[in-house]
Design a protein around this motif. Structure first.
Motif, PDB file in Angstrom:
ATOM      1  N   VAL A 166      36.191 -30.816 -24.877  1.00 11.44           N
ATOM      2  CA  VAL A 166      37.164 -30.580 -23.920  1.00 11.44           C
ATOM      3  C   VAL A 166      37.011 -31.000 -22.486  1.00 11.44           C
ATOM      4  N   LEU A 229      32.559 -22.639 -20.530  1.00 13.97           N
ATOM      5  CA  LEU A 229      33.877 -23.355 -20.535  1.00 13.97           C
ATOM      6  C   LEU A 229      34.589 -23.219 -19.211  1.00 13.97           C
ATOM      7  N   ARG A 243      35.135 -23.551 -30.502  1.00 10.65           N
ATOM      8  CA  ARG A 243      36.706 -23.660 -30.355  1.00 10.65           C
ATOM      9  C   ARG A 243      37.591 -22.143 -30.159  1.00 10.65           C
ATOM     10  N   ALA A 246      37.878 -21.777 -26.577  1.00 12.95           N
ATOM     11  CA  ALA A 246      38.751 -22.841 -26.100  1.00 12.95           C
ATOM     12  C   ALA A 246      40.358 -22.800 -26.500  1.00 12.95           C
ATOM     13  N   TYR A 249      43.224 -21.963 -24.163  1.00 13.51           N
ATOM     14  CA  TYR A 249      43.275 -22.974 -22.845  1.00 13.51           C
ATOM     15  C   TYR A 249      43.916 -24.301 -23.634  1.00 13.51           C
ATOM     16  N   LEU A 255      43.286 -27.008 -20.839  1.00 11.86           N
ATOM     17  CA  LEU A 255      42.186 -27.829 -21.373  1.00 11.86           C
ATOM     18  C   LEU A 255      42.735 -28.695 -22.442  1.00 11.86           C
ATOM     19  N   GLU A 257      41.632 -31.253 -25.767  1.00  4.48           N
ATOM     20  CA  GLU A 257      40.690 -31.729 -26.611  1.00  4.48           C
ATOM     21  C   GLU A 257      40.791 -33.140 -26.461  1.00  4.48           C
TER      22      GLU A 257
END
Length: 334
Positions: A166, A229, A243, A246, A249, A255, A257
């Protein structure tokens, strides 16, 4: 003298290599541990331990006695479990350690359910990634990511770790979005380093049935998953992390990917415990509970597809093609 209690105290002193640590893990006064060992030696008419101000070692008789104690205590626990298992709920103190982010974000919110199912277990939960000597520190079980490397430990798979690559929209706006792995040479990462070795963890990708490791350029490295992160959220560079951390976000757009066609290989999440320590009812209850917890979490559950892709090596293993984009920056932190 309660000979079974004395055997348990003696075994714990041997395993922790300390009267003080043995007392702490057994919830006993240190003086009582000392008296118990002295009484046991007097009862057996032999010295079991050689004690100095700096060391604690087994005598030949002590080593032989310890080996038999381990077998006898395991048999006693088995006998009690076979007769009392159905009538008596697991009870007692349980010491567990696991990665901080996994504990805070997944396990801690569900502990009310664990307590409801096992009200007589007193859970002592440590959060961290530092290497631990389970036996010496009196820890019953740890949850770890990656394949077990220590042959003195037993691992039971409880879930699968899924990674994601990310970056923030702000970073991508300035640096551009990489479309291929080769284009990562034009980007900077915020790297993660393992506290136990001080070495930078490479980015990993699956491509054409192989695992490719890439040592990324970066002027910042951290050893905390949440700070790692967070650095991506502050436009500091590309990050490869969990994951499950994340996802909020990614859903909010904070964020993005990248390189989604080349995902990091999944890694096993395991509950680990010493093989020479009997798997108590409390440890078994915790492992069963956390297995179910992860199974109900889509980001941690083990699926046939994830199992097929799961990398059969630890995070530190050297079983992949390595591409060095970092040069001298890939040297150990410590």
């Amino acid at each position: 003298m309660d000979i079974v209690l004395a055997m348990r105290v003696f075994s714990r002193v041997v395993e922790t290599k300390s009267f003080t640590r043995a007392a702490e893990t057994l919830d006993m006064p240190r003086a009582r541990v000392t008296v118990t060992i002295q009484s046991l030696e007097a009862h057996l008419k032999t010295r079991l331990l050689q004690r100095t101000t700096r060391s604690l070692n087994l005598t030949p008789d002590g080593a032989a006695y310890y080996e038999r104690c381990v077998r006898v205590l395991a048999d006693i626990d088995d006998i009690e479990s076979s007769f009392l298992g159905k009538e008596r709920a697991p009870r007692g103190k349980l010491r567990v350690d696991m990665p901080g982010a996994l504990g805070r974000l997944i396990v801690m919110p569900a502990l009310g359910d664990f307590h409801e199912h096992y009200p007589e277990i007193d859970l002592v939960l440590g959060l961290g990634d530092k290497p631990l000597d389970l036996v010496q520190e009196g820890i019953d079980c740890v949850v770890r990511i990656g394949t077990l490397q220590d042959s003195t430990l037993v691992a039971r798979r409880v879930g699968v770790y899924q990674g994601v690559t990310v970056a923030s929209p702000g970073y991508l706006e300035k640096a551009g979005t990489p479309r291929t792995l080769a284009e990562l040479a034009n980007h900077r990462a915020v790297n993660y380093y393992w506290g136990r070795t001080g070495r930078i963890m490479p980015f990993t990708f699956e491509t054409e049935g192989k695992v490719v490791e890439m040592k990324m350029r970066g002027s910042i490295a951290v050893n905390d998953a949440e700070a790692h992160l967070g650095s991506a959220l502050h436009d500091l560079g590309i990050v490869q992390g969990a994951r499950f951390m994340a996802l909020p976000y990614l859903e909010s757009g904070a964020l993005v990917e990248i390189l989604s066609q080349w995902k990091p290989p999944p890694l096993p999440i395991s509950a680990v415990y010493p093989h020479n320590r009997h798997l108590s009812a409390t440890v078994r209850a915790f492992i069963d509970w956390i297995s179910e917890l992860f199974r109900d979490s889509p980001l941690l559950s083990s699926t046939p597809e994830a199992e097929a892709r799961c990398r059969p090596a630890s995070i530190d293993a050297q079983d992949a093609e390595v591409i060095d984009l970092a040069g001298d920056e890939a040297e150990p932190i410590a």
